[in-house]
Write a protein that holds these residues in place. Structure first.
Motif, PDB file in Angstrom:
ATOM      1  N   MET A   1     -85.970  19.336 160.519  1.00  0.00           N
ATOM      2  CA  MET A   1     -84.938  18.526 162.211  1.00  0.00           C
ATOM      3  C   MET A   1     -83.708  19.879 162.810  1.00  0.00           C
ATOM      4  O   MET A   1     -83.042  19.698 161.886  1.00  0.00           O
ATOM      5  N   ALA A   2     -84.359  19.337 163.516  1.00  0.00           N
ATOM      6  CA  ALA A   2     -83.385  20.462 164.555  1.00  0.00           C
ATOM      7  C   ALA A   2     -81.855  19.600 164.693  1.00  0.00           C
ATOM      8  O   ALA A   2     -81.983  18.410 164.488  1.00  0.00           O
ATOM      9  N   THR A   3     -80.708  20.232 164.949  1.00  0.00           N
ATOM     10  CA  THR A   3     -79.577  19.639 165.424  1.00  0.00           C
ATOM     11  C   THR A   3     -78.831  19.627 166.347  1.00  0.00           C
ATOM     12  O   THR A   3     -79.777  20.726 167.043  1.00  0.00           O
ATOM     13  N   ASP A   4     -77.923  19.151 167.103  1.00  0.00           N
ATOM     14  CA  ASP A   4     -77.697  18.962 168.463  1.00  0.00           C
ATOM     15  C   ASP A   4     -77.028  20.591 168.420  1.00  0.00           C
ATOM     16  O   ASP A   4     -77.108  21.501 170.137  1.00  0.00           O
TER      17      ASP A   4
ATOM     18  N   ALA B   1     -88.579  27.917 171.595  1.00  0.00           N
ATOM     19  CA  ALA B   1     -90.000  29.412 171.771  1.00  0.00           C
ATOM     20  C   ALA B   1     -88.839  30.715 172.233  1.00  0.00           C
ATOM     21  O   ALA B   1     -89.416  32.077 171.667  1.00  0.00           O
ATOM     22  N   LEU B   2     -88.285  30.444 173.547  1.00  0.00           N
ATOM     23  CA  LEU B   2     -87.632  31.223 173.945  1.00  0.00           C
ATOM     24  C   LEU B   2     -86.189  32.267 173.086  1.00  0.00           C
ATOM     25  O   LEU B   2     -86.198  33.250 173.115  1.00  0.00           O
ATOM     26  N   ALA B   3     -85.747  31.505 172.409  1.00  0.00           N
ATOM     27  CA  ALA B   3     -84.812  31.630 171.280  1.00  0.00           C
ATOM     28  C   ALA B   3     -85.492  33.171 169.985  1.00  0.00           C
ATOM     29  O   ALA B   3     -84.893  33.572 169.832  1.00  0.00           O
ATOM     30  N   TYR B   4     -86.350  32.270 169.282  1.00  0.00           N
ATOM     31  CA  TYR B   4     -87.318  33.036 169.023  1.00  0.00           C
ATOM     32  C   TYR B   4     -87.729  34.659 169.670  1.00  0.00           C
ATOM     33  O   TYR B   4     -87.701  35.892 169.225  1.00  0.00           O
ATOM     34  N   PHE B   5     -87.527  34.475 170.904  1.00  0.00           N
ATOM     35  CA  PHE B   5     -88.269  35.860 171.417  1.00  0.00           C
ATOM     36  C   PHE B   5     -87.352  36.854 171.654  1.00  0.00           C
ATOM     37  O   PHE B   5     -87.709  37.781 171.267  1.00  0.00           O
ATOM     38  N   VAL B   6     -86.088  36.267 171.332  1.00  0.00           N
ATOM     39  CA  VAL B   6     -85.335  37.016 171.891  1.00  0.00           C
ATOM     40  C   VAL B   6     -84.327  37.221 170.541  1.00  0.00           C
ATOM     41  O   VAL B   6     -83.761  38.712 170.483  1.00  0.00           O
ATOM     42  N   LEU B   7     -85.058  36.999 169.503  1.00  0.00           N
ATOM     43  CA  LEU B   7     -84.072  37.262 168.195  1.00  0.00           C
ATOM     44  C   LEU B   7     -84.601  38.748 167.898  1.00  0.00           C
ATOM     45  O   LEU B   7     -85.333  39.427 168.384  1.00  0.00           O
ATOM     46  N   PRO B   8     -83.671  39.645 167.793  1.00  0.00           N
ATOM     47  CA  PRO B   8     -84.333  41.099 167.257  1.00  0.00           C
ATOM     48  C   PRO B   8     -85.068  41.878 166.306  1.00  0.00           C
ATOM     49  O   PRO B   8     -85.505  42.078 166.127  1.00  0.00           O
ATOM     50  N   PHE B   9     -85.083  40.664 165.229  1.00  0.00           N
ATOM     51  CA  PHE B   9     -85.714  40.865 164.335  1.00  0.00           C
ATOM     52  C   PHE B   9     -87.146  38.833 164.053  1.00  0.00           C
ATOM     53  O   PHE B   9     -86.169  38.045 164.223  1.00  0.00           O
ATOM     54  N   ASP B  10     -88.323  39.535 163.965  1.00  0.00           N
ATOM     55  CA  ASP B  10     -88.976  37.963 163.657  1.00  0.00           C
ATOM     56  C   ASP B  10     -89.920  39.413 162.259  1.00  0.00           C
ATOM     57  O   ASP B  10     -89.783  39.440 162.326  1.00  0.00           O
ATOM     58  N   ALA B  11     -91.074  37.824 162.938  1.00  0.00           N
ATOM     59  CA  ALA B  11     -92.320  37.981 162.122  1.00  0.00           C
ATOM     60  C   ALA B  11     -92.954  39.118 162.159  1.00  0.00           C
ATOM     61  O   ALA B  11     -93.104  40.342 160.988  1.00  0.00           O
TER      62      ALA B  11
ATOM     63  N   ALA C   1     -77.949  23.891 170.745  1.00  0.00           N
ATOM     64  CA  ALA C   1     -76.903  24.756 171.319  1.00  0.00           C
ATOM     65  C   ALA C   1     -76.636  25.618 170.868  1.00  0.00           C
ATOM     66  O   ALA C   1     -76.481  26.934 171.984  1.00  0.00           O
ATOM     67  N   ALA C   2     -76.159  25.927 169.773  1.00  0.00           N
ATOM     68  CA  ALA C   2     -76.366  27.777 169.137  1.00  0.00           C
ATOM     69  C   ALA C   2     -78.131  28.228 170.127  1.00  0.00           C
ATOM     70  O   ALA C   2     -77.794  29.623 170.570  1.00  0.00           O
ATOM     71  N   ASP C   3     -79.368  27.986 170.208  1.00  0.00           N
ATOM     72  CA  ASP C   3     -80.375  28.916 170.192  1.00  0.00           C
ATOM     73  C   ASP C   3     -80.493  28.358 172.284  1.00  0.00           C
ATOM     74  O   ASP C   3     -80.604  29.657 172.324  1.00  0.00           O
ATOM     75  N   GLU C   4     -79.780  27.471 172.647  1.00  0.00           N
ATOM     76  CA  GLU C   4     -79.219  27.359 174.059  1.00  0.00           C
ATOM     77  C   GLU C   4     -78.491  29.116 174.788  1.00  0.00           C
ATOM     78  O   GLU C   4     -79.049  29.273 175.418  1.00  0.00           O
TER      79      GLU C   4
END
Length: 117
Positions: free
Chosen positions: A1-4, A58-68, A8-11
């Motif tokens: 479960m994601a926390t506040d 979803a946008l945080a996943y998009f901006v991650l330099p390394f993903d699946a 905040a870090a993802d935002e």
């Protein structure tokens, strides 16, 4: 479960990394308008928090330099990003307003944005 603090870090990551990445890749991805509209919707304080959280994730996943599937892989590099964004948008579609889509179209059509990409 994601926390506040996770939210905040993802935002913060999205606010910092979204525009440089979308400017770099907008011409090569078919979902650029959806990504920009999602950004505007996610940062709209009138958007309900649960919707903002889904879009920020979803946008945080998009901006991650390394993903699946690393983005530098030809043809497949953005497939995972597109599917995650599509799933988030499908879940929150009723909250995506015309103003978010209109702002995305204006941004992508802007000559300064186009020149920066």
């Amino acid at each position: 479960m994601a926390t506040d603090s996770d939210y905040a870090a993802d935002e913060a990551r999205v606010k910092r990394d979204f525009w440089p990445k979308i400017k770099r890749v907008a011409r090569s991805i078919p979902f650029a308008e959806d990504a920009v509209a999602a950004y505007y919707c996610a940062l709209d304080r009138e958007t309900p928090m649960h919707v903002r959280a889904a879009l920020i994730g979803a946008l945080a996943y998009f901006v991650l330099p390394f993903d699946a599937m690393p983005d530098f892989m030809p043809l497949m590099g953005f497939a995972d990003d597109a599917s995650i964004l599509a799933a988030a948008l499908a879940a929150v579609r009723v909250h995506m307003k015309d103003r978010h889509r209109d702002a995305a179209r204006r941004t992508l059509a802007d000559e300064e944005f186009d020149a920066a990409g």
